[in-house]
Design an enzyme around this catalytic site. Structure first.
Site, short mmCIF file in Angstrom:
data_model
loop_
_atom_site.label_atom_id
_atom_site.label_comp_id
_atom_site.label_asym_id
_atom_site.label_seq_id
_atom_site.Cartn_x
_atom_site.Cartn_y
_atom_site.Cartn_z
N HIS A 28 0.84 -1.20 0.00
CA HIS A 28 0.00 0.00 0.00
C HIS A 28 0.88 1.25 0.00
CE1 HIS A 28 -2.37 -3.29 1.68
NE2 HIS A 28 -3.47 -2.63 1.29
N HIS A 55 -29.92 -13.91 24.81
CA HIS A 55 -28.93 -13.77 25.88
C HIS A 55 -28.34 -15.12 26.31
CE1 HIS A 55 -30.36 -9.73 25.93
NE2 HIS A 55 -29.70 -9.40 27.02
N HIS A 93 -3.91 3.32 -3.57
CA HIS A 93 -4.08 2.77 -2.23
C HIS A 93 -3.35 1.45 -2.01
CE1 HIS A 93 -5.85 1.40 1.51
NE2 HIS A 93 -6.22 0.29 0.89
N GLU A 120 -18.62 -3.22 24.63
CA GLU A 120 -17.86 -4.47 24.75
C GLU A 120 -16.60 -4.46 23.90
OE1 GLU A 120 -22.13 -5.31 25.74
OE2 GLU A 120 -21.11 -4.35 24.06
N HIS A 156 -22.95 -15.66 32.74
CA HIS A 156 -24.22 -16.04 32.13
C HIS A 156 -23.94 -16.88 30.89
CE1 HIS A 156 -25.14 -12.82 34.86
NE2 HIS A 156 -26.46 -12.96 34.68
#
Length: 672
Positions: free
Chosen positions: A38, A477, A269, A415, A465
């Site tokens: 690149h 969940h 690029h 997260e 969990h």
């Protein structure tokens, strides 16, 4: 393409321009020789890089791991030849001219994208866009935490990021920039290669954000500058430093600067420019030297840059030796845990004596209550699930804007941002980060876990969990495929402990694993203490072990389970043994550690020829490595459902009764 005015007018470019041009030509030569790479970003950002390294970056190329050095992150890792040229010219011993000539070749220090090696000057592995910027936020946070602990004399440095339009498009840039602005990480400065070009063409095809306004709304200082005007760049950086805020400088550049037909287009690029275009670059820059040749006066100028802070580093070393906190600082950098083994042994003895019935997330909380007060290097946090993850101990103090003296980070519902920040904390050094969320949400954070595994970082993810035991919240969940997908990742330790004793052992292993990240998959529902003896050895270190051997010879059945399902296996064993069927239970808290054991050990645990049953409230994928294709699997075949956890276990047939029935059926069909 219009040649930049400075190029058109300059017949004898000043030394500053020649230094930047050396970076440009080394980059295009490396890409051309590799026949891939690149060139666009190195050509466009060479002036910005020159100003940064020459005038602002605090580093000593002869001592690349100096703890109080500035950190520089090339978030747009595809522009790696720019970084390699800088490191080579500044005098980093490991980045030789031969490395540049072998760019992108097997074994070269100049890999296609930067691969972490601070001894060579590469602070982190980059390439997945956005993660360099987000990880740098963690580095900047790490600097502030250690500064609060040890003071300016030992810790006082900046974190610099060079990024591009793609980084700004990635969602993680929003999480990370918002978090950095909230905390007011004033030692963080981002240099944005604002060239308006993406692979598909102009960024206007898909991107119309007002990036400066966005960052300003997060509490950043922002400015815009001509990315080819070195004096303006230097002024902008000086102004950014003075703001006392995290700062974003939009450097308007021309991608592929100097390329006669490809500059300013996507063609510059991600591919070699080609011989004719490279020749055109040389003409435009007034560079008459052959490939990879940099004249002595320019090399000398860059070598001086690499040595510019030598006296600063020497003074810092002298101060460190005289500093009252020197020993504590050195210990933090080594991240040793001398009290760990004794603390874990005490926890195990207490667990075996008291035999509590606990969710393993609560067991993890107990372990942390014992460990965090003993180790100032442990910095915890959670993605807005602190009460559920049990990651904040009673003595914890929150890290807040303007006050970084605490040991607990409120990451918010970020997260991915949390996981990248944890990587940055680990990379910075002096900190062992752990952070919590629900296991099902690991997919938000997965790219950062992958980079942690690739870089070999000690980061610990507390993922609670962990199954359909979540219950009423339902299948959105309830993780069923996450364990299998995490176990598929190289160099990631996935622990699913069965009780308090195993939870303590798994924490011990995670903290001792200096070159691998760990996930602790922990339950919402309670489980009994299963281990009968604390023992001296860490049995979980084997990955799997015989928790309860068959009392009737020969062993005919081997029940292999993880986490909360180990207690189901123990109940099933009691029934089968009462029927005269020799049955053993193997607890398997970590597949990867078990598979690393000698074959003889694995055979002794699993006993070829016995009926093998795998038991886990998740999908079967990956279990055949343990139980074989003909093994019985008691677990999930699809997504979960909404309802009380205990009812869901019965509904999906994950019960001791189901285990016993499956074993009886197999033995009736083919007696062992």
């Amino acid at each position: 393409m219009t040649i930049h005015p400075d190029l058109a007018a300059a017949t004898q470019p000043p030394l500053a321009t020649l230094m930047a041009n050396a970076l440009r030509v080394l980059a295009v030569d490396g890409v051309e020789q590799a026949k891939s790479g690149h060139p666009g970003m190195p050509l466009g950002m060479a002036d910005v890089a020159t100003v940064l390294f020459r005038d602002f970056l605090k580093f000593d190329a002869t001592h690349p791991t100096w703890p109080d050095r500035d950190r520089f992150v090339l978030s747009g890792g595809h522009g790696s030849m720019l970084l390699y040229g800088l490191l080579h010219l500044c005098g980093y011993e490991g980045m030789t001219l031969e490395a540049l000539k072998s760019f992108r070749q097997l074994g070269s220090a100049a890999a296609g994208h930067p691969e972490v090696d601070p001894a060579v000057g590469i602070e982190m592995t980059t390439g997945p866009l956005g993660q360099g910027l987000a990880t740098a936020v963690g580095m900047a946070l790490g600097e502030r935490i250690l500064n609060a602990r040890f003071g300016d004399a030992l810790v006082d440095h900046r974190t610099w990021v060079m990024c591009g339009d793609g980084d700004m498009m990635e969602g993680i840039s929003h999480e990370a920039a918002s978090f950095a602005g909230h905390l007011g990480l004033s030692k963080l400065i981002v240099l944005w290669d604002d060239n308006g070009i993406s692979i598909d063409g102009p960024t206007s095809l898909s991107f119309s954000d007002d990036v400066l306004a966005r960052f300003a709304s997060y509490g950043w200082a922002t400015s815009r500058v001509d990315g080819h005007d070195q004096a303006a760049i230097a002024a902008a950086i000086s102004a950014a430093i003075a703001t006392g805020k995290p700062a974003l400088i939009a450097a308007r550049t021309i991608i592929g600067y100097g390329a006669p037909t490809k500059a300013g287009t996507s063609a510059a690029h991600g591919a070699p420019l080609g011989a004719d275009e490279v020749a055109g670059v040389r003409r435009a820059l007034g560079w008459s030297y052959p490939p990879f040749e940099v004249p002595p006066e320019i090399r000398a100028a860059w070598a001086a840059v690499g040595e510019r802070c030598a006296a600063v580093r020497t003074a810092w070393e002298d101060n460190r030796r005289a500093n009252a906190q020197s020993a504590a600082f050195e210990r933090a950098l080594k991240a040793g845990l001398p009290e760990l083994d004794a603390a874990i042994a005490a926890l195990k003895r207490a667990a075996v004596a008291d035999r509590p019935k606990l969710a393993t997330r609560a067991a993890s909380g107990r372990v942390l209550e014992a460990l965090v007060p003993l180790c100032a290097d442990l910095v915890g946090g959670s993605a807005d699930l602190t009460p559920s993850n049990n990651t904040r101990v009673k003595t914890a103090r929150d890290i807040r804007p303007g006050d970084f003296s605490g040991d607990y980070v409120r990451y918010g519902v970020r997260e991915f941002g949390m996981a990248t920040a944890m990587n940055g904390l680990a990379l910075h050094g002096g900190i062992i980060p752990f952070g919590g969320t629900f296991l099902v949400f690991v997919d938000y954070a997965r790219p950062a876990l992958r980079l942690a595994a690739l870089m070999g970082l000690r980061v610990i993810h507390v993922m609670t969990h962990d199954s359909i035991g979540v219950g009423e919240d339902g299948p959105t969940h309830q993780p069923v495929e996450q364990l299998a997908s995490l176990r598929a990742m190289p160099n990631l330790q996935v622990f699913r402990p069965a009780d308090l004793v195993e939870t303590a052992e798994c924490w011990q292993l995670a903290l001792q694993s200096e070159h691998a990240p760990s996930v602790l998959a922990l339950s919402r529902q309670e489980v009994p203490t299963l281990r009968q003896e604390a023992g001296v050895d860490n049995l979980s270190a084997r990955g799997g072990y015989v928790l309860a051997e068959a009392t009737r010879a020969p062993r005919r059945v081997t029940l292999v389970a993880t986490g909360t399902e180990v207690s189901l296996a123990m109940d099933a064993r009691d029934v089968l043994e009462a029927e005269g069927i020799g049955t053993a239970v193997v607890s398997m808290p970590c597949f990867s550690l078990f598979e690393a054991q000698p074959q003889a050990y694995r055979a002794g645990v699993l006993r070829p020829g016995t009926v093998r049953v795998g038991i886990e409230a998740a999908i079967r994928f990956g279990w055949d490595r343990i139980i074989g294709e003909d093994g019985i699997f008691i677990g999930m075949t699809g997504f979960g459902a909404s309802g009380p956890g205990a009812a869901l276990y019965r509904h999906f047939g994950i019960t001791s009764e189901a285990i016993v029935a499956a074993v009886r059926q197999r033995l009736a069909a083919a007696p062992v």
